[in-house]
Write a protein that holds these residues in place. Structure first.
Motif, PDB file in Angstrom:
ATOM      1  N   ARG C 123      25.284  71.112  16.911  1.00  0.00           N
ATOM      2  CA  ARG C 123      26.611  70.527  16.497  1.00  0.00           C
ATOM      3  C   ARG C 123      27.397  69.715  17.495  1.00  0.00           C
ATOM      4  N   GLU C 124      27.406  70.763  18.473  1.00  0.00           N
ATOM      5  CA  GLU C 124      28.116  70.458  19.745  1.00  0.00           C
ATOM      6  C   GLU C 124      27.477  69.045  20.504  1.00  0.00           C
ATOM      7  N   ALA C 125      26.179  69.162  20.379  1.00  0.00           N
ATOM      8  CA  ALA C 125      25.440  67.946  21.217  1.00  0.00           C
ATOM      9  C   ALA C 125      25.579  66.852  20.469  1.00  0.00           C
ATOM     10  N   MET C 126      25.562  66.934  18.918  1.00  0.00           N
ATOM     11  CA  MET C 126      25.736  65.566  18.182  1.00  0.00           C
ATOM     12  C   MET C 126      27.055  65.048  18.481  1.00  0.00           C
ATOM     13  N   ASP C 127      28.019  66.013  18.766  1.00  0.00           N
ATOM     14  CA  ASP C 127      29.400  65.707  18.876  1.00  0.00           C
ATOM     15  C   ASP C 127      29.557  64.769  20.404  1.00  0.00           C
ATOM     16  N   VAL C 128      28.840  65.304  21.327  1.00  0.00           N
ATOM     17  CA  VAL C 128      28.912  64.692  22.605  1.00  0.00           C
ATOM     18  C   VAL C 128      28.073  63.186  22.767  1.00  0.00           C
ATOM     19  N   LEU C 129      26.916  63.533  22.158  1.00  0.00           N
ATOM     20  CA  LEU C 129      26.199  62.095  21.588  1.00  0.00           C
ATOM     21  C   LEU C 129      26.886  61.063  21.154  1.00  0.00           C
ATOM     22  N   ASP C 130      27.669  61.584  20.416  1.00  0.00           N
ATOM     23  CA  ASP C 130      28.666  60.428  19.270  1.00  0.00           C
ATOM     24  C   ASP C 130      29.500  59.719  20.199  1.00  0.00           C
ATOM     25  N   ARG C 131      30.242  60.815  21.105  1.00  0.00           N
ATOM     26  CA  ARG C 131      31.298  60.311  21.971  1.00  0.00           C
ATOM     27  C   ARG C 131      30.803  59.313  23.044  1.00  0.00           C
ATOM     28  N   LEU C 132      29.179  59.263  23.146  1.00  0.00           N
ATOM     29  CA  LEU C 132      28.857  58.517  24.349  1.00  0.00           C
ATOM     30  C   LEU C 132      28.021  57.423  23.773  1.00  0.00           C
ATOM     31  N   GLY C 133      28.078  57.373  22.254  1.00  0.00           N
ATOM     32  CA  GLY C 133      27.075  56.169  21.304  1.00  0.00           C
ATOM     33  C   GLY C 133      25.795  56.319  21.363  1.00  0.00           C
ATOM     34  N   LEU C 134      25.626  57.748  21.348  1.00  0.00           N
ATOM     35  CA  LEU C 134      24.086  57.940  21.586  1.00  0.00           C
ATOM     36  C   LEU C 134      23.629  58.666  20.099  1.00  0.00           C
ATOM     37  N   ALA C 135      24.421  59.008  18.870  1.00  0.00           N
ATOM     38  CA  ALA C 135      23.992  59.655  17.795  1.00  0.00           C
ATOM     39  C   ALA C 135      22.939  59.126  17.216  1.00  0.00           C
ATOM     40  N   GLY C 136      23.393  57.787  17.012  1.00  0.00           N
ATOM     41  CA  GLY C 136      22.088  57.003  16.481  1.00  0.00           C
ATOM     42  C   GLY C 136      20.694  57.089  16.804  1.00  0.00           C
ATOM     43  N   ILE C 137      20.637  57.496  18.043  1.00  0.00           N
ATOM     44  CA  ILE C 137      19.093  57.482  18.791  1.00  0.00           C
ATOM     45  C   ILE C 137      18.650  58.967  19.129  1.00  0.00           C
ATOM     46  N   ALA C 138      19.460  59.768  18.695  1.00  0.00           N
ATOM     47  CA  ALA C 138      19.302  61.280  19.030  1.00  0.00           C
ATOM     48  C   ALA C 138      17.962  61.761  18.858  1.00  0.00           C
ATOM     49  N   ASN C 139      17.182  61.287  17.742  1.00  0.00           N
ATOM     50  CA  ASN C 139      15.840  61.890  17.862  1.00  0.00           C
ATOM     51  C   ASN C 139      14.563  61.057  18.341  1.00  0.00           C
ATOM     52  N   ARG C 140      15.028  59.792  19.169  1.00  0.00           N
ATOM     53  CA  ARG C 140      14.059  59.095  19.699  1.00  0.00           C
ATOM     54  C   ARG C 140      13.882  59.911  21.242  1.00  0.00           C
ATOM     55  N   PRO C 141      12.534  59.492  21.665  1.00  0.00           N
ATOM     56  CA  PRO C 141      12.226  60.384  22.699  1.00  0.00           C
ATOM     57  C   PRO C 141      12.673  59.628  23.959  1.00  0.00           C
ATOM     58  N   VAL C 153      22.354  59.405  28.516  1.00  0.00           N
ATOM     59  CA  VAL C 153      21.844  60.676  28.275  1.00  0.00           C
ATOM     60  C   VAL C 153      21.862  61.445  29.192  1.00  0.00           C
ATOM     61  N   GLU C 154      21.787  61.426  30.303  1.00  0.00           N
ATOM     62  CA  GLU C 154      22.065  62.226  31.588  1.00  0.00           C
ATOM     63  C   GLU C 154      23.555  62.605  31.497  1.00  0.00           C
ATOM     64  N   LEU C 155      24.452  61.979  31.324  1.00  0.00           N
ATOM     65  CA  LEU C 155      25.957  62.165  31.030  1.00  0.00           C
ATOM     66  C   LEU C 155      25.971  63.086  30.091  1.00  0.00           C
ATOM     67  N   ALA C 156      25.606  62.835  28.995  1.00  0.00           N
ATOM     68  CA  ALA C 156      25.583  63.705  27.914  1.00  0.00           C
ATOM     69  C   ALA C 156      25.161  65.153  28.221  1.00  0.00           C
ATOM     70  N   ARG C 157      23.935  65.100  28.710  1.00  0.00           N
ATOM     71  CA  ARG C 157      23.432  66.467  29.316  1.00  0.00           C
ATOM     72  C   ARG C 157      24.183  67.162  30.013  1.00  0.00           C
ATOM     73  N   ALA C 158      24.725  66.521  31.143  1.00  0.00           N
ATOM     74  CA  ALA C 158      25.701  67.003  32.101  1.00  0.00           C
ATOM     75  C   ALA C 158      27.050  67.542  31.303  1.00  0.00           C
ATOM     76  N   LEU C 159      27.614  66.888  30.242  1.00  0.00           N
ATOM     77  CA  LEU C 159      28.756  67.416  29.563  1.00  0.00           C
ATOM     78  C   LEU C 159      28.438  68.600  28.927  1.00  0.00           C
TER      79      LEU C 159
END
Lengths: 340, 418, 246
Positions: C123-141, C153-159
């Motif tokens: 849930r937290e990861a999806m939130d962070v991805l959402d903030r960085l505009g990545l939620a739509g591609i969460a399941n892409r390699p 993605v790197e930034l999201a991982r660090a956050l």
């Protein structure tokens, strides 16, 4: 979050159904062969976790199978212990050996690790011959054939088939639980980029050793189910060729999904037999050509190829379930890397 | 369960039962023993066509050639022989699976000439449990003759390694009574069988052995072992090795200017191996080496120039294996052992059962095998199951084996051991 | 402001080459600190010493008063220090979501409880991805993504580490002009939203000057200047080092 989805459950249900029905519909010698498929599948699953998920190449898993097989055989032969005690002990012994080898493996990477494990596989037969007071030396040890317990209306062979596949099922389930979530991600992160993984707190020593240990546990169990149907172990049972066979199975089946273990197990069991049917004079050539063809046209293994086909068919990317780690199973490219 | 699961399961059931139905129609319906019809006898066997021992695969090809020859002459008692010969890669589990398939699916009448001690040990319990004859296994371990009470459906063919080594001991005591003996042996039960036979043959003279050196099949060379043996002061050198190491041993011995009397085990004495040693180490490396023979040597063209058996061998090989190297004794072994097989089937007559074949094979006196060394007979009884016990020592003289002395029967020694 | 990170007399030599020579600076808590300097100045080397990928020859690195040089690399994330990499070091064969979840690694409870934490982590990861505009591609390699998305993605991982100190290694490299502008806002926003201190290696001077509270200049392995953006911009030594690039 990677939860088992309906598609996965369907596939598992089909696999279980097929495995349950097969002994009633195929000739008895095929039931016998399928016990070996179970053994190969379990061992290849271990390699998929170790090599496919964690990136550690082992050319020596035949040695762990030898350990497992001999633990079962020695306990049965010398102490008269039943197989249902022998196989778990084989798993434990092989797991401990795997942890120790895994610690050594930490210092080696890539081709060096492959070479080191390969020498392990090469040395195994000599080692078994040397300690002949325990292992029976060159002559090996004969074992009692399996009988179904009283009250079970199955032949010994059918009983062994169901036990082997039940164990394979349990091992698949445990492995799936293990590599789901944090543990599996840590393994794959170390494979993809060890520096980045370590920078995010993944302890390489713990996870790499654990992967080695668990894959050795599986190889040990597989060794037991390799020895029991043969009802005989000898150094010639566990030559280095076995180790290579396992890796071939993993690569052919598909090294990045658990299904690859099942397909790989079927392939390494039946491909040599089929090769002999095709050309009795040169089965090795047929086998080799088949290998090369698969590697050329299905670089991500048979399962990878099937996934790609279904993807094309459905025009939708496969959902990440057990296959979430598949490097090329999901051929989604969002265009070239832009660096403008 | 979701509906696709149910659909799939139904589909699988249907497909599986269809398969089962076809499977049951294939199975022959016969009250007699499997593998025999009015026109055919089905035999099964396996050889290492791949893997570490693939050189022995030529034995299987020799067998195939002889059966083709017999079939073209009308078969055995009017039945053609169908020989299902598979590649077991020298792997026991592989052989066990193949034998299951041959017995349960191909419905073979008997298993004939599977090769290797481990392979045959692995398949023996299954065949005996199911009463399938395991005939004339291609290995010289003593267990085939020794353990017949436990495994009545199994029988060997060639002389056992222990008897061969005992014969060397016999020869040493006769011709080199003051010898100091050095032994090179493979560190496994194959080498151990020879050592047991040697010690038994020497009896109370075992102290003649001054040094025993072993090697592993994974060793790159036996050089250091030869140095040790030379340093021990031995003047008689026994080589109990597989061909690769035997060749090395002869060559290195010559290179180290060590000149003992060499005894070489039979399986390493085939002509191509001796020629290889002569090429690498010079004629002095091989001349005078002593071994045993019990079959005719196809490479000794001069000796067998007028021999009817050798003429037939060449005829068979030319017709059925035209590209093969006829000098390779493995082919002759195959042809010769196939002769014994056909002989047994012929004597068992038209009314063929497994039981009957086993009775014949264990009450056999075959004096006319065309490829046995002159005088060598194949003899068995229900309680003595070492078919070939006669051997003759032979000396390598430049191009081939020259028999020396007399044909010796180790039967008495073997019986004494029991 | 108290110093969250103190680098003192840091020296590292590779063979005969001195990559860092007696470098000292502070990173104040809550600040965005820019670490600049010409190529080869030793900026990334400095990051690698802090995250323990390199072992300095001498010197001290104190984080909240604790000596980081006593730690092994895999302990750094547990101290709530996260980083990005100059050459984007993603887990290519894992999905975007999984990449982010590796950032959560040290925050998982130990043992079987880790399974229970999976839902919260996701849930937290999806939130962070959402903030960085990545939620739509969460399941892409991760491996097929365009470069700009990979950096996110790197930034999201660090956050996902919930860092107290975020080390960004050339976040603007390879980005278009518009992307750089957006990046500046993003960094400021996440520094505020995640209340994290930022230390940023960057060549893009406009960006550094715009968002940094404080700037440290390295040249040839030494500290050349240290101060607020305006002071650094006016420093003659800095101008010389950059040959008027500023």
């Amino acid at each position: 979050m990677p939860r088992p989805n309906a598609g996965l459950l369907t596939r598992v249900a089909i696999a279980v159904a097929v495995i349950a029905i097969l002994p009633w519909v195929v000739p008895s010698f095929l039931v016998f062969d399928l016990i070996y498929v179970a053994a190969y599948t379990i061992a290849i699953l271990g390699l998929i976790i170790l090599t496919g998920m964690n990136g550690q190449i082992s050319l020596g898993h035949g040695a762990f199978m030898a350990l497992g097989g001999y633990v079962v055989a020695v306990l049965a032969h010398s102490a008269g212990w039943p197989y249902w005690i022998g196989v778990p002990l084989a798993a434990i012994a092989s797991g401990v050996a795997g942890l120790l080898i895994g610690l050594v493996a930490l210092r080696l990477a890539g081709v060096y690790l492959a070479l080191a494990t390969f020498s392990l596989a090469v040395a195994t037969p000599s080692f078994l011959k040397h300690y002949k007071s325990i292992t029976g030396g060159f002559d090996g040890m004969s074992l009692q054939p399996v009988q179904a317990p009283a009250g079970v209306p199955l032949g010994g062979q059918q009983w062994l088939y169901y036990v082997a596949w039940a164990v394979a099922g349990v091992v698949f389930l445990l492995s799936a639980l293990l590599v789901r979530g944090q543990f599996g991600r840590a393994l794959r992160a170390l494979r993809d980029n060890p520096i980045a993984a370590v920078s995010f707190g993944v302890n390489p020593y713990f996870y790499k050793t654990a992967a080695f240990g668990w894959s050795a546990v599986l190889a040990g169990i597989a060794g037991g189910f390799y020895a029991i149907p043969t009802a005989y172990v000898s150094p010639d049972t566990f030559t280095f060729a076995l180790s290579i066979t396992l890796l071939i199975g993993a690569v052919l089946g598909g090294i990045s999904t658990f299904w690859g273990a099942l397909v790989g197990g079927i392939v390494v069991e039946f491909l040599p037999l089929v090769a002999q049917q095709i050309n009795a004079a040169a089965p090795g050539v047929v086998y080799g050509v088949a290998l090369i063809l698969v590697m050329m046209f299905l670089p991500d293994g048979i399962v990878g190829g099937l996934l790609r086909l279904t993807y094309r068919f459905r025009r939708a990317p496969p959902q990440p379930a057990l296959e979430s780690s598949t490097p090329s199973a999901a051929p989604v490219t969002v265009g070239p890397q832009s660096r403008e | 369960m979701t509906s696709p699961v149910r659909k799939a399961a139904i589909g699988i059931f249907a497909a599986a039962f269809a398969l089962a139905a076809t499977g049951s129609t294939i199975a022959p319906v016969s009250a007699a023993d499997p593998g025999v019809t009015d026109t055919e006898i089905v035999l099964g066997g396996s050889h290492p066509y791949s893997g570490p021992a693939s050189g022995y695969g030529n034995i299987g090809k020799g067998i195939g050639a002889y059966f083709s020859y017999v079939n073209d002459k009308g078969g055995v008692n009017g039945r053609k022989i169908k020989y299902i010969d598979k590649d077991d890669g020298y792997s026991p589990p592989q052989a066990v699976q193949l034998v299951h398939q041959m017995v349960e699916q191909d419905k073979v009448f008997a298993i004939f000439d599977t090769l290797g001690t481990a392979v045959n040990t692995a398949i023996r319990p299954y065949l005996n449990q199911n009463g399938v004859p395991q005939l004339f296994v291609a290995t010289g371990a003593s267990t085939w003759g020794h353990d017949y009470q436990k495994f009545p459906w199994t029988i060997g063919w060639q002389p056992d390694y222990q008897a061969e080594a005992a014969l060397y001991a016999h020869d040493i005591l006769l011709n080199h009574p003051k010898a100091k003996i050095g032994v090179l042996y493979q560190n496994d039960d194959y080498g151990e069988d020879y050592n047991v036979g040697l010690k038994r043959g020497l009896g109370k003279h075992q102290d003649m052995i001054v040094k025993m050196a072993s090697y592993e099949t994974t060793d790159p060379s036996v050089g250091s072992q030869i140095s040790t043996l030379k340093a021990s002061g031995a003047d008689v050198f026994l080589i109990f090795a597989t061909p690769k190491f035997a060749i090395q041993a002869m060559v290195i011995t010559a290179q180290q200017s060590w000149h003992p009397t060499i005894y070489l085990n039979n399986v390493s004495g085939a002509v191509p191996f001796m020629n290889a040693a002569a090429k690498a180490g010079g004629l002095s490396a091989v001349n005078g080496v002593i071994s045993t023979i019990y079959l005719k040597d196809p490479a000794n063209h001069a000796r067998y120039a007028g021999d009817a058996g050798m003429k037939l061998y060449n005829e068979i090989m030319t017709k059925y294996l035209p590209s093969a190297d006829k000098d390779d004794g493995n082919y002759l072994y195959g042809v010769s052992i196939a002769y014994t097989m056909c002989d047994v089937l012929k004597r068992a007559g038209k009314d063929l059962t497994r039981k009957k074949v086993m009775d014949i094979a264990t009450n056999l006196v075959e004096k006319d095998n065309p490829w046995a060394y002159p005088g060598v007979m194949i003899r068995t009884s229900p309680t003595f199951r070492y078919p070939i016990t006669q051997m003759i020592t032979a000396k390598w003289l430049t191009t081939g084996w020259s028999p020396t002395g007399l044909l010796v029967d180790t039967r008495a020694m073997t019986m004494a051991e029991k | 402001m108290p110093a969250l990170l103190t680098v003192r007399n840091l020296t590292i030599r590779f063979g005969g080459i001195t990559a860092l020579n007696d470098v000292s600076f502070d990173v104040a808590e809550g600040h965005i600190t820019g670490l600049i300097g010409p190529n080869g100045a030793g900026k990334t080397t400095c990051f690698n010493c802090i995250t323990r990928l390199y072992q300095p020859t001498s010197g001290e690195v104190l984080f909240k008063g604790e000596d980081l040089l006593r730690c092994v690399p895999q302990q750094i994330a547990g101290k709530r220090i996260a980083r990005t990499f100059q050459n984007v070091a993603l887990f290519d064969h894992m999905s975007v979501l999984e990449n982010a979840l590796v950032g959560y690694h040290t925050r998982f409870p130990v043992g079987l409880a880790a399974w229970g934490a999976e839902t919260a982590a996701t849930r937290e990861a999806m939130d962070v991805l959402d903030r960085l505009g990545l939620a739509g591609i969460a399941n892409r390699p991760a491996h097929g993504l365009p470069f700009g998305l990979r950096k996110n993605v790197e930034l999201a991982r660090a956050l996902m580490v919930r860092p107290e100190l975020l080390l960004l290694d050339e976040p603007a490299a390879g980005l278009s002009h518009d992307e750089v502008t957006a990046l500046g806002d993003t960094i400021k926003r996440i520094a505020r939203d995640f209340s994290t201190t930022v230390l940023m290696v960057e060549h893009h001077m406009a960006l550094v000057m715009r968002i940094s509270d404080h700037i440290v200049v390295l040249a040839s392995g030494k500290t050349l200047a240290d101060g607020p953006p305006d002071a650094v911009r006016a420093n003659p030594a800095v101008i010389e080092a950059y040959l008027g690039a500023v």
